[in-house]
Design an enzyme around this catalytic site. Structure first.
Site, PDB file in Angstrom:
ATOM      1  N   SER A  45      -9.776   2.080   5.471  1.00  0.00           N
ATOM      2  CA  SER A  45      -8.601   2.626   5.722  1.00  0.00           C
ATOM      3  C   SER A  45      -7.875   3.494   4.696  1.00  0.00           C
ATOM      4  CB  SER A  45      -7.760   1.596   6.207  1.00  0.00           C
ATOM      5  OG  SER A  45      -7.415   0.647   5.179  1.00  0.00           O
ATOM      6  N   ASP A 340       2.894   0.739   4.202  1.00  0.00           N
ATOM      7  CA  ASP A 340       2.752  -0.417   4.865  1.00  0.00           C
ATOM      8  C   ASP A 340       2.498  -1.692   4.145  1.00  0.00           C
ATOM      9  OD1 ASP A 340       0.181  -0.314   4.819  1.00  0.00           O
ATOM     10  OD2 ASP A 340       0.056   0.414   7.124  1.00  0.00           O
ATOM     11  N   HIS A 343      -1.316  -0.364   2.730  1.00  0.00           N
ATOM     12  CA  HIS A 343      -1.560   0.955   2.460  1.00  0.00           C
ATOM     13  C   HIS A 343      -0.632   1.837   1.520  1.00  0.00           C
ATOM     14  CE1 HIS A 343      -3.469   0.000   6.200  1.00  0.00           C
ATOM     15  NE2 HIS A 343      -4.746   0.526   5.391  1.00  0.00           N
TER      16      HIS A 343
END
Length: 376
Positions: A45, A340, A343
């Protein structure tokens, strides 16, 4: 613990020191046979530009909803960030357009500037979130498809030149270590920690070798970041032990990974002709930022900008699309290291990309990413 079962899905990243703006003049291709130095990205991600928008997965493995994308794109793109990710900045520094995700590139027919194959939640092990992500082996298979199409489009000579001059960025492994703790998997009881780390790194090395066989020569490889100290892990530890601080066992695994991986890369350099690499010590860089946020223009390095619970470490950013419906959003995302629960913010991604581009010897060795676009 059950409420956190599906919580962690992605991986992470960050850090750096903002240096001078890079200048690199590259000729724009006037036809299909003239090309820039292309950029190919693989990973999780941290690098996913929205590939998970196109696969059958859970919304917890997607970021195609607000407030993701708010700082730059204004609308969500599928990037697990408030704005741009590291490959976006590296492309900008290299005078390339934004590198499309694999499914976007397929639809647009554009491969000459590179392709991004990364998938949020992916690991080097196919068992990591199996069926919900594009694992590393599948990403490499997609790359082989692209290489074949380039040969058909450009011809053998020009496609070989494009692939051999291209830069290949790989950021993978975090989900392989976090997954067993989040899903209550017994896999770490089946193997010793040493054996498990060897499997994770072995798959990364195999992927590099496969890309090398297709012509790849210049690789940018991330270490695993301090997974035990991200907001999610801090919240998990607090829930399990009622104590604050980093999650020690995760830190031990990541340290083992980061000691073994550089040795493997050194061996590859000795055995693969023309193989060159830039290793990013992400672990140390992130730890430094957590310990000394003000040095990087930050005010908060332990709590996320968007989320809920302790350290805003629960995967609730986005509300209705998440397991936890309510969440908080900070006023100034530029003050934060994490956007978040795992990340980094766009600000940190830019710092990281700048660090990589310029090749700070404290964190990047033996080559700067900039040199890969200018030389060899």
């Amino acid at each position: 613990m059950a409420s956190l079962y599906y919580s962690y899905v992605f991986s992470l990243a960050l850090l750096g020191s903002l240096l001078a703006s890079p200048v690199l003049c590259l000729a724009h291709h006037n036809n299909e046979k003239k090309h820039n130095v292309a950029l190919f990205a693989f990973g999780d991600s941290l690098f996913d530009p929205g590939n998970n928008n196109y696969i059958n997965t859970t919304t917890l493995l997607q970021a195609n909803f607000w407030p993701y994308g708010e700082s730059f794109f204004k609308d969500p793109t599928g990037r697990f960030c408030d704005g741009r990710i590291v490959p976006d900045f590296i492309a900008e520094f290299a005078k390339l357009p934004l590198i499309p995700g694999y499914f976007q590139a397929e639809q647009g027919g554009g491969f000459v500037n590179g392709v991004n194959f990364a998938s949020g939640g992916a690991g080097s092990l196919p068992e990591t979130y199996s069926g919900l992500v594009i694992d590393l082996k599948k990403q490499v298979q997609y790359f082989k498809n692209v290489a074949k199409q380039l040969k058909g489009k450009l011809g053998e000579k020009d496609s070989n030149k494009l692939l051999s001059s291209a830069v290949y960025m790989i950021c993978i492994g975090s989900n392989d270590y976090l997954g067993p703790f989040i899903t209550n998997s017994t896999i770490l009881n089946t193997y010793t920690h040493e054996e498990y780390v060897d499997m994770v790194i072995g798959n990364i090395i195999n992927a590099i070798k496969e890309i090398y066989m297709e012509g790849g020569r210049k690789f940018v490889i991330y270490s695993v970041s301090p997974l035990g100290c991200i907001p999610f892990s801090r919240a998990l530890k607090l829930q399990q032990t009622n104590r604050t601080g980093c999650f020690k066992e995760l830190q031990v695994l990541t340290e083992m990974h980061n000691k073994a991986l550089p040795r493997k890369l050194i061996n590859l350099e000795k055995t693969l002709q023309e193989f060159k690499y830039s290793y990013f010590d992400f672990f140390t860089a992130v730890n430094n930022a957590i310990d000394h946020p003000s040095r990087y223009g930050l005010k908060e390095a332990k709590t996320a900008c968007c989320g809920s619970g302790p350290y805003r470490g629960l995967p609730s950013c986005g509300g209705e699309r998440r397991q936890f419906k309510e969440y908080e959003l900070c006023k100034d995302v530029g003050d934060y290291l994490f956007f978040d629960f795992v990340h980094p913010t766009e600000k940190f991604n830019q710092l990281t990309a700048t660090l990589l581009w310029n090749g700070d010897p404290n964190f990047v060795r033996p080559y700067s990413v900039k040199s890969f676009f200018e030389h060899f």
